[in-house]
Design a protein around this motif. Sequence first.
Motif, PDB file in Angstrom:
ATOM      1  N   ASN A   1       0.947  -1.226   0.237  1.00 34.13           N
ATOM      2  CA  ASN A   1       0.547  -0.225   0.157  1.00 34.13           C
ATOM      3  C   ASN A   1       0.993   1.074  -0.632  1.00 34.13           C
ATOM      4  O   ASN A   1       0.370   2.156  -0.644  1.00 34.13           O
ATOM      5  CB  ASN A   1      -0.843  -0.186   1.068  1.00 34.13           C
ATOM      6  CG  ASN A   1      -0.416  -0.083   2.628  1.00 34.13           C
ATOM      7  OD1 ASN A   1       1.068  -0.976   2.851  1.00 34.13           O
ATOM      8  ND2 ASN A   1      -1.493   0.119   3.163  1.00 34.13           N
ATOM      9  N   GLN A   2       2.061   0.902   0.730  1.00 26.72           N
ATOM     10  CA  GLN A   2       2.890   2.702   0.484  1.00 26.72           C
ATOM     11  C   GLN A   2       3.816   2.386  -0.703  1.00 26.72           C
ATOM     12  O   GLN A   2       3.818   3.751  -0.786  1.00 26.72           O
ATOM     13  CB  GLN A   2       3.860   1.636   1.797  1.00 26.72           C
ATOM     14  CG  GLN A   2       3.631   2.387   3.017  1.00 26.72           C
ATOM     15  CD  GLN A   2       2.916   3.572   3.148  1.00 26.72           C
ATOM     16  OE1 GLN A   2       3.200   4.377   2.917  1.00 26.72           O
ATOM     17  NE2 GLN A   2       1.811   3.455   4.436  1.00 26.72           N
ATOM     18  N   LYS A   3       3.812   1.334  -1.246  1.00 28.43           N
ATOM     19  CA  LYS A   3       4.001   1.229  -2.807  1.00 28.43           C
ATOM     20  C   LYS A   3       2.678   2.388  -4.367  1.00 28.43           C
ATOM     21  O   LYS A   3       3.438   3.082  -4.683  1.00 28.43           O
ATOM     22  CB  LYS A   3       4.274  -0.284  -3.202  1.00 28.43           C
ATOM     23  CG  LYS A   3       5.049  -0.143  -5.163  1.00 28.43           C
ATOM     24  CD  LYS A   3       6.380   0.392  -5.062  1.00 28.43           C
ATOM     25  CE  LYS A   3       6.978  -0.089  -6.585  1.00 28.43           C
ATOM     26  NZ  LYS A   3       6.940   0.998  -7.461  1.00 28.43           N
ATOM     27  N   GLU A   4       1.917   1.519  -3.199  1.00 25.90           N
ATOM     28  CA  GLU A   4       0.903   2.539  -4.157  1.00 25.90           C
ATOM     29  C   GLU A   4       0.724   4.159  -3.602  1.00 25.90           C
ATOM     30  O   GLU A   4       0.492   4.844  -4.660  1.00 25.90           O
ATOM     31  CB  GLU A   4      -0.613   1.660  -3.905  1.00 25.90           C
ATOM     32  CG  GLU A   4      -0.860   0.409  -4.823  1.00 25.90           C
ATOM     33  CD  GLU A   4      -1.799  -0.020  -4.491  1.00 25.90           C
ATOM     34  OE1 GLU A   4      -3.210   1.046  -4.656  1.00 25.90           O
ATOM     35  OE2 GLU A   4      -2.046  -1.248  -3.854  1.00 25.90           O
ATOM     36  N   LEU A   5       0.889   4.163  -2.731  1.00 26.21           N
ATOM     37  CA  LEU A   5       0.971   5.683  -1.951  1.00 26.21           C
ATOM     38  C   LEU A   5       1.924   6.621  -3.006  1.00 26.21           C
ATOM     39  O   LEU A   5       1.994   7.140  -3.709  1.00 26.21           O
ATOM     40  CB  LEU A   5       0.733   5.650  -1.279  1.00 26.21           C
ATOM     41  CG  LEU A   5      -0.020   5.620   0.135  1.00 26.21           C
ATOM     42  CD1 LEU A   5      -0.066   5.521   1.806  1.00 26.21           C
ATOM     43  CD2 LEU A   5      -1.309   6.294  -0.082  1.00 26.21           C
ATOM     44  N   LEU A   6       3.202   5.744  -3.010  1.00 23.59           N
ATOM     45  CA  LEU A   6       3.928   6.711  -3.894  1.00 23.59           C
ATOM     46  C   LEU A   6       4.439   6.160  -5.267  1.00 23.59           C
ATOM     47  O   LEU A   6       4.659   8.049  -5.746  1.00 23.59           O
ATOM     48  CB  LEU A   6       5.556   5.336  -3.416  1.00 23.59           C
ATOM     49  CG  LEU A   6       6.913   6.005  -3.818  1.00 23.59           C
ATOM     50  CD1 LEU A   6       7.229   7.454  -3.054  1.00 23.59           C
ATOM     51  CD2 LEU A   6       8.049   4.382  -3.970  1.00 23.59           C
ATOM     52  N   ASP A   7       4.003   5.036  -5.499  1.00 24.03           N
ATOM     53  CA  ASP A   7       3.885   5.559  -7.326  1.00 24.03           C
ATOM     54  C   ASP A   7       2.305   6.832  -7.284  1.00 24.03           C
ATOM     55  O   ASP A   7       2.627   7.122  -8.989  1.00 24.03           O
ATOM     56  CB  ASP A   7       2.544   4.130  -7.869  1.00 24.03           C
ATOM     57  CG  ASP A   7       4.074   3.229  -7.565  1.00 24.03           C
ATOM     58  OD1 ASP A   7       4.877   3.747  -7.519  1.00 24.03           O
ATOM     59  OD2 ASP A   7       3.440   2.129  -7.610  1.00 24.03           O
ATOM     60  N   GLN A   8       1.170   6.821  -6.649  1.00 20.09           N
ATOM     61  CA  GLN A   8       0.078   7.793  -6.995  1.00 20.09           C
ATOM     62  C   GLN A   8       1.122   9.137  -6.876  1.00 20.09           C
ATOM     63  O   GLN A   8       0.793   9.957  -7.232  1.00 20.09           O
ATOM     64  CB  GLN A   8      -1.162   7.578  -5.527  1.00 20.09           C
ATOM     65  CG  GLN A   8      -1.620   8.655  -5.916  1.00 20.09           C
ATOM     66  CD  GLN A   8      -3.007   8.369  -7.125  1.00 20.09           C
ATOM     67  OE1 GLN A   8      -2.954   7.833  -7.347  1.00 20.09           O
ATOM     68  NE2 GLN A   8      -2.796   9.844  -7.057  1.00 20.09           N
ATOM     69  N   GLU A   9       1.491   9.518  -5.155  1.00 18.31           N
ATOM     70  CA  GLU A   9       2.430  11.211  -5.567  1.00 18.31           C
ATOM     71  C   GLU A   9       3.188  10.793  -6.709  1.00 18.31           C
ATOM     72  O   GLU A   9       3.245  12.366  -7.205  1.00 18.31           O
ATOM     73  CB  GLU A   9       2.802  10.792  -4.488  1.00 18.31           C
ATOM     74  CG  GLU A   9       4.216  11.912  -3.965  1.00 18.31           C
ATOM     75  CD  GLU A   9       2.954  12.787  -3.582  1.00 18.31           C
ATOM     76  OE1 GLU A   9       3.131  14.727  -3.842  1.00 18.31           O
ATOM     77  OE2 GLU A   9       1.521  12.517  -3.880  1.00 18.31           O
ATOM     78  N   HIS A  10       4.236  10.103  -7.793  1.00 13.86           N
ATOM     79  CA  HIS A  10       4.667  10.228  -8.568  1.00 13.86           C
ATOM     80  C   HIS A  10       3.792  10.966  -9.506  1.00 13.86           C
ATOM     81  O   HIS A  10       4.166  11.189 -10.282  1.00 13.86           O
ATOM     82  CB  HIS A  10       5.636   8.754  -8.578  1.00 13.86           C
ATOM     83  CG  HIS A  10       6.241   9.457  -9.786  1.00 13.86           C
ATOM     84  ND1 HIS A  10       7.682   9.954 -10.126  1.00 13.86           N
ATOM     85  CD2 HIS A  10       6.309   8.663 -11.205  1.00 13.86           C
ATOM     86  CE1 HIS A  10       7.484  10.115 -10.923  1.00 13.86           C
ATOM     87  NE2 HIS A  10       7.622   9.399 -11.949  1.00 13.86           N
ATOM     88  N   TRP A  11       2.684  10.008  -9.014  1.00 12.51           N
ATOM     89  CA  TRP A  11       1.824  10.467 -10.723  1.00 12.51           C
ATOM     90  C   TRP A  11       1.341  11.993 -10.590  1.00 12.51           C
ATOM     91  O   TRP A  11       1.133  12.436 -11.925  1.00 12.51           O
ATOM     92  CB  TRP A  11       0.428   8.947 -10.795  1.00 12.51           C
ATOM     93  CG  TRP A  11       0.334   9.766 -12.622  1.00 12.51           C
ATOM     94  CD1 TRP A  11      -0.208   8.304 -13.473  1.00 12.51           C
ATOM     95  CD2 TRP A  11      -1.737  10.673 -12.167  1.00 12.51           C
ATOM     96  NE1 TRP A  11      -1.229   9.540 -14.515  1.00 12.51           N
ATOM     97  CE2 TRP A  11      -1.619   9.585 -13.228  1.00 12.51           C
ATOM     98  CE3 TRP A  11      -2.121  11.248 -11.180  1.00 12.51           C
ATOM     99  CZ2 TRP A  11      -2.913  10.778 -13.676  1.00 12.51           C
ATOM    100  CZ3 TRP A  11      -3.175  11.469 -11.627  1.00 12.51           C
ATOM    101  CH2 TRP A  11      -3.989  11.241 -12.494  1.00 12.51           C
ATOM    102  N   ASN A  12       0.989  12.152 -10.041  1.00 10.69           N
ATOM    103  CA  ASN A  12       0.638  12.980  -9.159  1.00 10.69           C
ATOM    104  C   ASN A  12       1.606  14.630  -9.135  1.00 10.69           C
ATOM    105  O   ASN A  12       1.531  15.984 -10.060  1.00 10.69           O
ATOM    106  CB  ASN A  12       0.209  13.522  -8.125  1.00 10.69           C
ATOM    107  CG  ASN A  12      -0.715  12.431  -7.695  1.00 10.69           C
ATOM    108  OD1 ASN A  12      -1.856  12.482  -8.209  1.00 10.69           O
ATOM    109  ND2 ASN A  12      -1.766  12.294  -5.922  1.00 10.69           N
TER     110      ASN A  12
END
Length: 160
Positions: free
Chosen positions: A26-37
């Motif tokens: 879930n932290q990886k997902e959050l990191l990916d989301q932040e990178h995309w944002n």
Amino acid sequence: MESSWWQRLEQELEQQFDRFLSDHPNQKELLDQEHWNEQQRRKHQRLLGIDQEAQDLRQRLLKLSKEISAWSERVKRARKAGAHDLASRAETHLSHLMGQGRAQWQALASLGEEAQQLKQELAAAKQPPKSRTGTAADLEDAWRRFEAEQELNELRRRKG
């Protein structure tokens, strides 16, 4: 020597971070989301910058077109008055101004192409990439782990 120490430390930290992300998807997902944002924000910022640059270029082109018109008129007046040397120098200056105009038009066209590319990228990426959770590949991985655990448990029962 210090650089190798620093490199080892950096590698160790990267490995710990990778382990953390693999242990906490879930932290990886959050990191990916932040990178995309962040990528989307940068694209929007660049689009705003392009709009401002294009507006500035248009203003300069308008000013330059007035200057070209004025110098074209001066060339005509000098030729009509028989001042061929002055007309020649004015034509040289006029050619220089027209070259500037062509360069500015090319720059404006290039900005337009870049803006179009960014708009297409933004339109194509309306939502962040989905995580692998729930995908067929994820299911396959989970199934392989399940089967491996089952086989391991079966071997333990046979030995024990």
